[in-house]
Design a protein around this motif. Structure first.
Motif, PDB file in Angstrom:
ATOM      1  N   ILE A 183       0.728  -1.126   0.124  1.00  0.00           N
ATOM      2  CA  ILE A 183       0.045   0.096   0.010  1.00  0.00           C
ATOM      3  C   ILE A 183       0.814   1.230   0.013  1.00  0.00           C
ATOM      4  N   ILE A 184       1.700   1.141   0.827  1.00  0.00           N
ATOM      5  CA  ILE A 184       2.753   2.631   0.876  1.00  0.00           C
ATOM      6  C   ILE A 184       3.356   2.805  -0.212  1.00  0.00           C
ATOM      7  N   SER A 185       3.871   1.830  -0.858  1.00  0.00           N
ATOM      8  CA  SER A 185       4.684   1.958  -1.983  1.00  0.00           C
ATOM      9  C   SER A 185       3.910   2.598  -3.250  1.00  0.00           C
ATOM     10  N   ARG A 186       2.658   2.545  -2.936  1.00  0.00           N
ATOM     11  CA  ARG A 186       1.603   2.967  -4.308  1.00  0.00           C
ATOM     12  C   ARG A 186       1.056   4.378  -3.859  1.00  0.00           C
ATOM     13  N   ILE A 187       1.446   4.955  -2.497  1.00  0.00           N
ATOM     14  CA  ILE A 187       0.995   6.101  -2.233  1.00  0.00           C
ATOM     15  C   ILE A 187       1.701   7.246  -2.784  1.00  0.00           C
ATOM     16  N   GLN A 188       1.325   8.323  -3.056  1.00  0.00           N
ATOM     17  CA  GLN A 188       2.138   9.556  -3.383  1.00  0.00           C
ATOM     18  C   GLN A 188       3.051   9.941  -2.215  1.00  0.00           C
ATOM     19  N   LEU A 214       9.518   0.990   4.662  1.00  0.00           N
ATOM     20  CA  LEU A 214      10.227   1.534   3.356  1.00  0.00           C
ATOM     21  C   LEU A 214      11.730   1.323   3.408  1.00  0.00           C
ATOM     22  N   SER A 215      12.384   1.452   2.093  1.00  0.00           N
ATOM     23  CA  SER A 215      13.710   1.428   2.170  1.00  0.00           C
ATOM     24  C   SER A 215      14.191   2.804   2.932  1.00  0.00           C
ATOM     25  N   GLN A 216      15.712   2.731   3.098  1.00  0.00           N
ATOM     26  CA  GLN A 216      16.226   3.776   3.855  1.00  0.00           C
ATOM     27  C   GLN A 216      16.135   5.120   2.898  1.00  0.00           C
ATOM     28  N   SER A 217      16.187   5.029   1.721  1.00  0.00           N
ATOM     29  CA  SER A 217      16.364   6.257   0.990  1.00  0.00           C
ATOM     30  C   SER A 217      14.866   6.648   0.877  1.00  0.00           C
ATOM     31  N   ASP A 218      14.092   5.829   0.611  1.00  0.00           N
ATOM     32  CA  ASP A 218      12.386   6.354   0.629  1.00  0.00           C
ATOM     33  C   ASP A 218      12.065   6.915   1.882  1.00  0.00           C
ATOM     34  N   LYS A 219      12.545   6.181   2.975  1.00  0.00           N
ATOM     35  CA  LYS A 219      12.086   6.827   4.383  1.00  0.00           C
ATOM     36  C   LYS A 219      12.884   8.287   4.684  1.00  0.00           C
ATOM     37  N   ARG A 220      14.073   8.494   4.306  1.00  0.00           N
ATOM     38  CA  ARG A 220      14.558   9.696   4.335  1.00  0.00           C
ATOM     39  C   ARG A 220      13.966  10.722   3.408  1.00  0.00           C
ATOM     40  N   LYS A 221      13.112  10.446   2.528  1.00  0.00           N
ATOM     41  CA  LYS A 221      12.509  11.330   1.544  1.00  0.00           C
ATOM     42  C   LYS A 221      11.117  11.687   2.159  1.00  0.00           C
ATOM     43  N   ILE A 222      10.712  10.681   2.806  1.00  0.00           N
ATOM     44  CA  ILE A 222       9.392  10.955   3.436  1.00  0.00           C
ATOM     45  C   ILE A 222       9.561  11.731   4.672  1.00  0.00           C
ATOM     46  N   VAL A 236      -9.326   5.725   0.189  1.00  0.00           N
ATOM     47  CA  VAL A 236      -9.958   5.590  -1.146  1.00  0.00           C
ATOM     48  C   VAL A 236      -8.902   4.736  -1.770  1.00  0.00           C
ATOM     49  N   GLU A 237      -7.670   5.012  -1.899  1.00  0.00           N
ATOM     50  CA  GLU A 237      -6.777   4.096  -2.852  1.00  0.00           C
ATOM     51  C   GLU A 237      -6.870   2.848  -2.277  1.00  0.00           C
ATOM     52  N   VAL A 238      -6.611   2.526  -0.951  1.00  0.00           N
ATOM     53  CA  VAL A 238      -6.773   1.268  -0.406  1.00  0.00           C
ATOM     54  C   VAL A 238      -7.874   0.572  -0.871  1.00  0.00           C
ATOM     55  N   ARG A 239      -8.905   1.055  -0.637  1.00  0.00           N
ATOM     56  CA  ARG A 239     -10.351   0.451  -1.045  1.00  0.00           C
ATOM     57  C   ARG A 239      -9.963   0.255  -2.547  1.00  0.00           C
ATOM     58  N   GLY A 240      -9.519   0.744  -3.345  1.00  0.00           N
ATOM     59  CA  GLY A 240      -9.379   0.783  -5.067  1.00  0.00           C
ATOM     60  C   GLY A 240      -8.599  -0.396  -5.024  1.00  0.00           C
ATOM     61  N   LEU A 241      -7.583  -0.503  -4.164  1.00  0.00           N
ATOM     62  CA  LEU A 241      -6.673  -1.669  -4.358  1.00  0.00           C
ATOM     63  C   LEU A 241      -7.475  -3.175  -4.147  1.00  0.00           C
ATOM     64  N   GLN A 297      -9.600  -4.249  -6.772  1.00  0.00           N
ATOM     65  CA  GLN A 297      -8.903  -4.692  -7.596  1.00  0.00           C
ATOM     66  C   GLN A 297      -8.063  -5.986  -7.768  1.00  0.00           C
ATOM     67  N   GLY A 298      -8.321  -6.345  -6.389  1.00  0.00           N
ATOM     68  CA  GLY A 298      -7.652  -7.646  -6.215  1.00  0.00           C
ATOM     69  C   GLY A 298      -6.195  -7.735  -5.762  1.00  0.00           C
ATOM     70  N   ILE A 299      -5.688  -6.391  -5.785  1.00  0.00           N
ATOM     71  CA  ILE A 299      -4.081  -6.123  -5.152  1.00  0.00           C
ATOM     72  C   ILE A 299      -4.018  -6.547  -3.853  1.00  0.00           C
ATOM     73  N   ILE A 300      -4.753  -6.096  -3.047  1.00  0.00           N
ATOM     74  CA  ILE A 300      -4.828  -6.322  -1.663  1.00  0.00           C
ATOM     75  C   ILE A 300      -5.763  -7.420  -1.261  1.00  0.00           C
ATOM     76  N   LYS A 301      -5.728  -8.525  -0.692  1.00  0.00           N
ATOM     77  CA  LYS A 301      -6.371  -9.487  -0.405  1.00  0.00           C
ATOM     78  C   LYS A 301      -6.654  -9.602   0.880  1.00  0.00           C
ATOM     79  N   LEU A 302      -7.879  -8.989   1.249  1.00  0.00           N
ATOM     80  CA  LEU A 302      -8.353  -8.983   2.806  1.00  0.00           C
ATOM     81  C   LEU A 302      -8.400 -10.680   3.315  1.00  0.00           C
TER      82      LEU A 302
END
Length: 239
Positions: free
Chosen positions: A67-72, A95-103, A126-131, A134-139
């Motif tokens: 989920i987090i990898s798909r959020i702006q 997150l990876s260290q570089s992505d964590k530093r960016k956030i 809203v984005e998570v509900r969409g995922l 779409q079957g990307i996140i399988k509860l």
């Protein structure tokens, strides 16, 4: 015609979830109260499955990472203002260290107001509900109680309302020769009127969602503009 009538068709449960998830907390509670008054089973099942960021961040590492990898990044940075200390670190740990530093850098550079934070939190939901849709996140794999079966509406309706059977006993007639009036024409007209009303309500829901989407996008642009202004000021100071 009750509020739930037009949501009892296939797909209506998820449609109602979307409505709740894009509403403010106060509006959400109002909707759930109205739903409970009409059918407590619907209210119970909706409350169990409605998404919130608090629920999402408690999910296992694998789906949370997806989920987090798909959020702006900016949306995530603003939303993380809701969390502090260990909880924020726990979320960022996927997150990876570089992505964590960016956030973390974006968190330092932004100063969102409560409305902007709420908008970004809503955008994530809203984005998570969409995922999920779409079957990307399988509860079903990690939180089956929140999964929505395809025949959800049918399953709830079978329970009836507040434990009362929906099947009515046919009326008994004391006089078979009693004159029977034909209301079929009026019934058909009423049905057509209800269908038209349903269509108008669906269009209204669509427009509300569109307004919410545009509001979220406008908020994101304002935050991005603020970040760029701050960076420009820093560049001017260096120059």
């Amino acid at each position: 015609m009750g509020m739930l009538d037009r949501y009892k068709k296939k797909g209506g449960f998820v449609q109602l979830l979307n409505l709740l998830e894009t509403s403010s907390k106060a509006k959400q509670e109002q909707f759930l109260t109205l739903i409970s008054q009409e059918n407590v089973n619907w209210e119970m099942e909706l409350k169990k499955r409605v998404l919130t960021v608090d629920k999402i961040v408690e999910w296992p590492r694998e789906p949370l990472s997806e989920i987090i990898s798909r959020i702006q990044p900016l949306t995530l940075a603003v939303a993380l203002r809701k969390f502090e200390g260990p909880k924020r670190d726990e979320i960022l740990a996927v997150l990876s260290q570089s992505d964590k530093r960016k956030i973390l850098s974006l968190i330092d550079e932004t100063n969102p107001n409560p409305a902007e934070i709420a908008t970004c939190l809503s955008k994530i939901v809203v984005e998570v509900r969409g995922l999920i849709q779409q079957g990307i996140i399988k509860l079903e794999k990690f939180n089956p109680d929140m999964a929505v079966p395809e025949n959800m509406e049918e399953l709830i309706n079978q329970k009836g309302s507040s434990g009362v059977s929906l099947v009515e006993s046919p009326p008994t007639s004391s006089d078979d020769s009693e004159t029977k009036l034909d209301f079929s024409g009026a019934s058909n007209r009423a049905s057509a009127g209800n269908d038209k009303l349903d269509t108008l309500k669906d269009e209204n829901d669509f427009l509300k969602k569109k307004v919410n989407q545009l509001t979220q996008e406008a908020t994101t642009l304002r935050i991005e503009n603020s970040v760029l202004k701050n960076k420009l000021e820093q560049i001017k100071k260096i120059a």
